[in-house]
Design a protein around this motif. Sequence first.
Motif, PDB file in Angstrom:
ATOM      1  N   LEU A  99       0.541  -1.469   0.097  1.00  0.00           N
ATOM      2  CA  LEU A  99       0.418  -0.181   0.080  1.00  0.00           C
ATOM      3  C   LEU A  99       1.014   1.436  -0.330  1.00  0.00           C
ATOM      4  O   LEU A  99       0.509   2.142   0.789  1.00  0.00           O
ATOM      5  CB  LEU A  99      -1.131  -0.030   1.036  1.00  0.00           C
ATOM      6  CG  LEU A  99      -1.912  -0.899   1.369  1.00  0.00           C
ATOM      7  CD1 LEU A  99      -2.649  -1.016   2.664  1.00  0.00           C
ATOM      8  CD2 LEU A  99      -2.891  -1.563   0.438  1.00  0.00           C
ATOM      9  N   GLY A 100       1.895   1.257  -0.866  1.00  0.00           N
ATOM     10  CA  GLY A 100       3.299   2.148  -0.447  1.00  0.00           C
ATOM     11  C   GLY A 100       4.016   2.842   0.486  1.00  0.00           C
ATOM     12  O   GLY A 100       4.584   3.585   0.759  1.00  0.00           O
ATOM     13  N   LEU A 101       3.065   1.272   1.584  1.00  0.00           N
ATOM     14  CA  LEU A 101       4.342   0.926   2.835  1.00  0.00           C
ATOM     15  C   LEU A 101       6.071   0.965   3.189  1.00  0.00           C
ATOM     16  O   LEU A 101       4.976  -0.350   2.643  1.00  0.00           O
ATOM     17  CB  LEU A 101       3.285   1.822   4.213  1.00  0.00           C
ATOM     18  CG  LEU A 101       2.628   2.358   3.840  1.00  0.00           C
ATOM     19  CD1 LEU A 101       1.100   2.301   5.446  1.00  0.00           C
ATOM     20  CD2 LEU A 101       2.912   3.720   4.509  1.00  0.00           C
TER      21      LEU A 101
ATOM     22  N   PHE B 102      -7.680  -0.060  11.188  1.00  0.00           N
ATOM     23  CA  PHE B 102      -7.144   0.552  10.142  1.00  0.00           C
ATOM     24  C   PHE B 102      -7.746  -0.308   8.744  1.00  0.00           C
ATOM     25  O   PHE B 102      -8.573  -0.141   8.656  1.00  0.00           O
ATOM     26  CB  PHE B 102      -6.037   1.215  10.471  1.00  0.00           C
ATOM     27  CG  PHE B 102      -5.662   1.279   9.012  1.00  0.00           C
ATOM     28  CD1 PHE B 102      -5.493   2.078   7.713  1.00  0.00           C
ATOM     29  CD2 PHE B 102      -4.513  -0.080   7.853  1.00  0.00           C
ATOM     30  CE1 PHE B 102      -4.704   2.279   6.563  1.00  0.00           C
ATOM     31  CE2 PHE B 102      -4.622   0.141   7.024  1.00  0.00           C
ATOM     32  CZ  PHE B 102      -4.029   1.024   6.171  1.00  0.00           C
TER      33      PHE B 102
ATOM     34  N   LEU C  84     -10.426   0.450   5.687  1.00  0.00           N
ATOM     35  CA  LEU C  84      -9.310  -1.132   4.851  1.00  0.00           C
ATOM     36  C   LEU C  84     -10.741  -1.946   3.885  1.00  0.00           C
ATOM     37  O   LEU C  84     -10.771  -1.291   2.291  1.00  0.00           O
ATOM     38  CB  LEU C  84      -8.008  -1.259   4.396  1.00  0.00           C
ATOM     39  CG  LEU C  84      -6.661  -1.267   3.685  1.00  0.00           C
ATOM     40  CD1 LEU C  84      -6.699   0.224   2.834  1.00  0.00           C
ATOM     41  CD2 LEU C  84      -5.780  -2.167   3.508  1.00  0.00           C
TER      42      LEU C  84
ATOM     43  N   ASP D 232      -3.321  -0.483  13.981  1.00  0.00           N
ATOM     44  CA  ASP D 232      -3.058   0.331  14.442  1.00  0.00           C
ATOM     45  C   ASP D 232      -1.901   1.419  15.201  1.00  0.00           C
ATOM     46  O   ASP D 232      -1.388   2.468  13.726  1.00  0.00           O
ATOM     47  CB  ASP D 232      -4.415   1.123  14.962  1.00  0.00           C
ATOM     48  CG  ASP D 232      -5.361   0.774  14.321  1.00  0.00           C
ATOM     49  OD1 ASP D 232      -5.813   0.427  13.093  1.00  0.00           O
ATOM     50  OD2 ASP D 232      -6.745   0.482  15.086  1.00  0.00           O
ATOM     51  N   GLY D 233      -1.562   0.440  15.733  1.00  0.00           N
ATOM     52  CA  GLY D 233      -0.246   1.444  16.475  1.00  0.00           C
ATOM     53  C   GLY D 233       0.770   1.135  15.214  1.00  0.00           C
ATOM     54  O   GLY D 233       1.665   1.710  15.116  1.00  0.00           O
TER      55      GLY D 233
ATOM     56  N   LEU E 142       0.635   1.071  12.205  1.00  0.00           N
ATOM     57  CA  LEU E 142       1.389   1.733  11.247  1.00  0.00           C
ATOM     58  C   LEU E 142       2.521   2.670  11.412  1.00  0.00           C
ATOM     59  O   LEU E 142       2.633   3.229  10.228  1.00  0.00           O
ATOM     60  CB  LEU E 142      -0.079   2.109  10.449  1.00  0.00           C
ATOM     61  CG  LEU E 142      -1.213   1.248  10.045  1.00  0.00           C
ATOM     62  CD1 LEU E 142      -2.292   2.249  10.188  1.00  0.00           C
ATOM     63  CD2 LEU E 142      -0.510   1.291   8.019  1.00  0.00           C
ATOM     64  N   ALA E 143       2.258   3.365  12.478  1.00  0.00           N
ATOM     65  CA  ALA E 143       3.236   4.463  13.250  1.00  0.00           C
ATOM     66  C   ALA E 143       4.754   4.136  12.175  1.00  0.00           C
ATOM     67  O   ALA E 143       5.160   5.518  11.789  1.00  0.00           O
ATOM     68  CB  ALA E 143       2.668   4.694  14.695  1.00  0.00           C
ATOM     69  N   LEU E 144       5.125   3.380  12.755  1.00  0.00           N
ATOM     70  CA  LEU E 144       6.684   2.624  12.167  1.00  0.00           C
ATOM     71  C   LEU E 144       6.359   2.623  10.956  1.00  0.00           C
ATOM     72  O   LEU E 144       7.279   3.225  10.100  1.00  0.00           O
ATOM     73  CB  LEU E 144       7.064   1.014  12.742  1.00  0.00           C
ATOM     74  CG  LEU E 144       7.123   1.299  14.111  1.00  0.00           C
ATOM     75  CD1 LEU E 144       8.012  -0.041  14.064  1.00  0.00           C
ATOM     76  CD2 LEU E 144       8.573   1.716  13.704  1.00  0.00           C
TER      77      LEU E 144
ATOM     78  N   VAL F 144       4.614   4.509   8.421  1.00  0.00           N
ATOM     79  CA  VAL F 144       3.837   5.174   8.085  1.00  0.00           C
ATOM     80  C   VAL F 144       5.364   6.678   8.150  1.00  0.00           C
ATOM     81  O   VAL F 144       5.941   7.023   7.696  1.00  0.00           O
ATOM     82  CB  VAL F 144       2.819   6.662   8.951  1.00  0.00           C
ATOM     83  CG1 VAL F 144       2.765   8.086   8.156  1.00  0.00           C
ATOM     84  CG2 VAL F 144       1.517   5.595   7.881  1.00  0.00           C
TER      85      VAL F 144
ATOM     86  N   HIS G  93       8.357   8.135   4.919  1.00  0.00           N
ATOM     87  CA  HIS G  93       7.915   9.660   5.355  1.00  0.00           C
ATOM     88  C   HIS G  93       9.197   9.443   5.098  1.00  0.00           C
ATOM     89  O   HIS G  93      10.325  10.416   4.655  1.00  0.00           O
ATOM     90  CB  HIS G  93       7.077   9.901   6.151  1.00  0.00           C
ATOM     91  CG  HIS G  93       7.361  11.831   6.293  1.00  0.00           C
ATOM     92  ND1 HIS G  93       8.001  12.418   5.052  1.00  0.00           N
ATOM     93  CD2 HIS G  93       7.942  11.967   7.051  1.00  0.00           C
ATOM     94  CE1 HIS G  93       6.912  13.777   5.080  1.00  0.00           C
ATOM     95  NE2 HIS G  93       7.079  13.870   6.898  1.00  0.00           N
TER      96      HIS G  93
ATOM     97  N   PHE H 272      13.996   5.280  15.706  1.00  0.00           N
ATOM     98  CA  PHE H 272      13.125   4.476  16.439  1.00  0.00           C
ATOM     99  C   PHE H 272      13.986   3.785  17.616  1.00  0.00           C
ATOM    100  O   PHE H 272      13.740   3.931  18.802  1.00  0.00           O
ATOM    101  CB  PHE H 272      13.195   3.663  15.183  1.00  0.00           C
ATOM    102  CG  PHE H 272      12.195   3.984  14.727  1.00  0.00           C
ATOM    103  CD1 PHE H 272      11.502   5.341  14.119  1.00  0.00           C
ATOM    104  CD2 PHE H 272      11.326   3.207  13.363  1.00  0.00           C
ATOM    105  CE1 PHE H 272      10.874   5.742  13.249  1.00  0.00           C
ATOM    106  CE2 PHE H 272      10.676   3.669  12.301  1.00  0.00           C
ATOM    107  CZ  PHE H 272      10.553   4.924  12.126  1.00  0.00           C
TER     108      PHE H 272
ATOM    109  N   GLN I 166      14.359   6.310  19.737  1.00  0.00           N
ATOM    110  CA  GLN I 166      12.962   7.040  20.480  1.00  0.00           C
ATOM    111  C   GLN I 166      12.975   5.623  22.043  1.00  0.00           C
ATOM    112  O   GLN I 166      12.000   6.799  23.192  1.00  0.00           O
ATOM    113  CB  GLN I 166      12.139   6.993  20.067  1.00  0.00           C
ATOM    114  CG  GLN I 166      12.184   8.488  18.647  1.00  0.00           C
ATOM    115  CD  GLN I 166      12.033   9.955  19.692  1.00  0.00           C
ATOM    116  OE1 GLN I 166      11.050   9.849  20.195  1.00  0.00           O
ATOM    117  NE2 GLN I 166      12.684  11.405  19.421  1.00  0.00           N
ATOM    118  N   TRP I 167      12.578   4.409  22.076  1.00  0.00           N
ATOM    119  CA  TRP I 167      12.204   3.723  21.966  1.00  0.00           C
ATOM    120  C   TRP I 167      12.969   3.522  23.513  1.00  0.00           C
ATOM    121  O   TRP I 167      12.498   2.022  24.544  1.00  0.00           O
ATOM    122  CB  TRP I 167      11.849   2.642  21.866  1.00  0.00           C
ATOM    123  CG  TRP I 167      10.604   2.777  20.697  1.00  0.00           C
ATOM    124  CD1 TRP I 167       9.530   4.189  20.892  1.00  0.00           C
ATOM    125  CD2 TRP I 167       9.450   1.741  19.958  1.00  0.00           C
ATOM    126  NE1 TRP I 167       8.425   3.736  20.349  1.00  0.00           N
ATOM    127  CE2 TRP I 167       8.660   2.714  18.866  1.00  0.00           C
ATOM    128  CE3 TRP I 167       9.621   0.685  19.321  1.00  0.00           C
ATOM    129  CZ2 TRP I 167       8.039   2.297  18.875  1.00  0.00           C
ATOM    130  CZ3 TRP I 167       9.009   0.197  18.565  1.00  0.00           C
ATOM    131  CH2 TRP I 167       7.716   0.569  18.526  1.00  0.00           C
TER     132      TRP I 167
END
Lengths: 308, 308
Positions: free
Chosen positions: B42-44, B76, B80, B93-94, B96-98, B100, B104, B119, B122-123
């Motif tokens: 899906l482009g991700l 999501f 979809l 859903d969560g 997806l954040a990774l 997206v 990006h 990442f 951050q964690w």
Amino acid sequence: MKRVVVLTGGVGGAKLVLGLSRIMAGDGLTAIVNTGDDFRHLGLHISPDIDTLLYTLSGKANGAQGWGREGESWSFMAALRELGGEDWFQLGDGDLALHVARTHALAQGRSLSQITARFADQWGIATRILPMSDQTVATILDTDQGRLEFQRYFVEQRCAPAVRHIMFEGATHAVPAPAVIEAIQSADAVLIAPSNPFLSVDPLLAVPGIGSAIERTKAPVIAVSPLVGGTAVKGPTAKLMQELRMAVDNDSIARHYAGLIDGILIDSGDRCEAPDIVVGRCATLMTTLDDKIRVAQAALDLAIALRP
Amino acid sequence: MKRVVVLTGGVGGAKLVLGLSRIMAGDGLTAIVNTGDDFRHLGLHISPDIDTLLYTLSGKANGAQGWGREGESWSFMAALRELGGEDWFQLGDGDLALHVARTHALAQGRSLSQITARFADQWGIATRILPMSDQTVATILDTDQGRLEFQRYFVEQRCAPAVRHIMFEGATHAVPAPAVIEAIQSADAVLIAPSNPFLSVDPLLAVPGIGSAIERTKAPVIAVSPLVGGTAVKGPTAKLMQELRMAVDNDSIARHYAGLIDGILIDSGDRCEAPDIVVGRCATLMTTLDDKIRVAQAALDLAIALRP
């Protein structure tokens, strides 16, 4: 009134379109939607006004919140925050499906029109939804805080900066999306929804060909005023009118649309004394579905009265 | 053992790395991770093995399910599906954040290494996580159902097709990610996690420079066998070995890594009679955190015993 076109932006416009969709046979109604608010966020193509209309017409809209989906969950945003991602623009978990699917389809070479039509079809929406253009047109605000993209002004800054000037970047090179001009030319009436005239309707009129098609049509053109009792129901319309040095009244709205409209529908308690514009009245506040149908019917009635 | 490198793939590998991370000082442990499973969906940009390791080391992994995040929500995917989107690959859903945020950042010109490091930072993950390469290497399977991309084989087809041959597209032109070779060269021990040798470790060894750096190191190189009692703990390892006409035993694993490893850690109840390979034993099934620490310690002990 077999074929009606409505120019529309965000939440207020979507309410009118919902009302119209309950009165008219499905394929007779065409909504031409502002895409000047569209932007790329985290690499995703977001079309806020198209999404609001899709959600409203499919019964998925969060009415209380005024944007997004009913019963939305927010795990994505929570996880994005954990990663240190940008969180000024709220993306619901279900809402993301539209953005991801749209962005993916655009990357595969589909147009925004095609993608919007497919989404509407999947959700059983009979109203034809056309983006104003398949090209990028970006609403940019010149403010006392500098130059701001629309969503930065509207969402991040909550419309606080004072606006001096509004620009529609890319508009001069944009062309109307397929079927837009034909829809206007063959319409029995053209309505302008009670969306923000400067931020939601002007981008539409800035796309070469759309304004002139509306000027030329013999069908009645009716604006529904976004003002009730001298202020806007929602959003920055009244504040913006003051910043742009206009009186916040229906005369200013009618003057803004001069040369385009034949009639204006205003709230029962309000006045409009613009010359050469026929004024219709009803209670224009749209809270319930009955309100939306009433306003839609009043706009159609005014159009019928003004039929050549 | 101040500096240890571990080559790792999915869930089994992440368990060993978690065990190691509880024994070793944070900055001494480097995980070099398979990215042959990475794909665009899906482009991700999705990096399943890196994500599994990030989730495992940050305590966010769904242990029962074996992939994804604990306490995940699925709005999501539901939305979809309503849009008629592809739903063979589950995206929480969560989670997806990774995807997206990574997609990006890649589009903005950051490398997979840089993004992964950010990442992890951050964690609060102390273990250094390096993708095997910043270039695209795609594991492709030649099967009785035709040529399949890894995720189509693994997720969509649930490993049902019989595999005839495995290819690593792009490997010959890929270069190891920054710090990969230096980490191997300066390591006091190199471990090969109990990941699938053919699908998770071979892609790593296919990146020019990684295999030869391991061959040349004077430090002990230890494989932890993915087999327990003649079958794999999880995944298609045993089925794949049969399809590739190998005996499903530790001798085959040792032979597969011949020239690379000095020792192999196998389950207490199992045998390995490969020539010139020192065999260590412990209960290698990793269910609890104590199991993971025990296996990690046994692998390190074998490395210490084989120190030159």
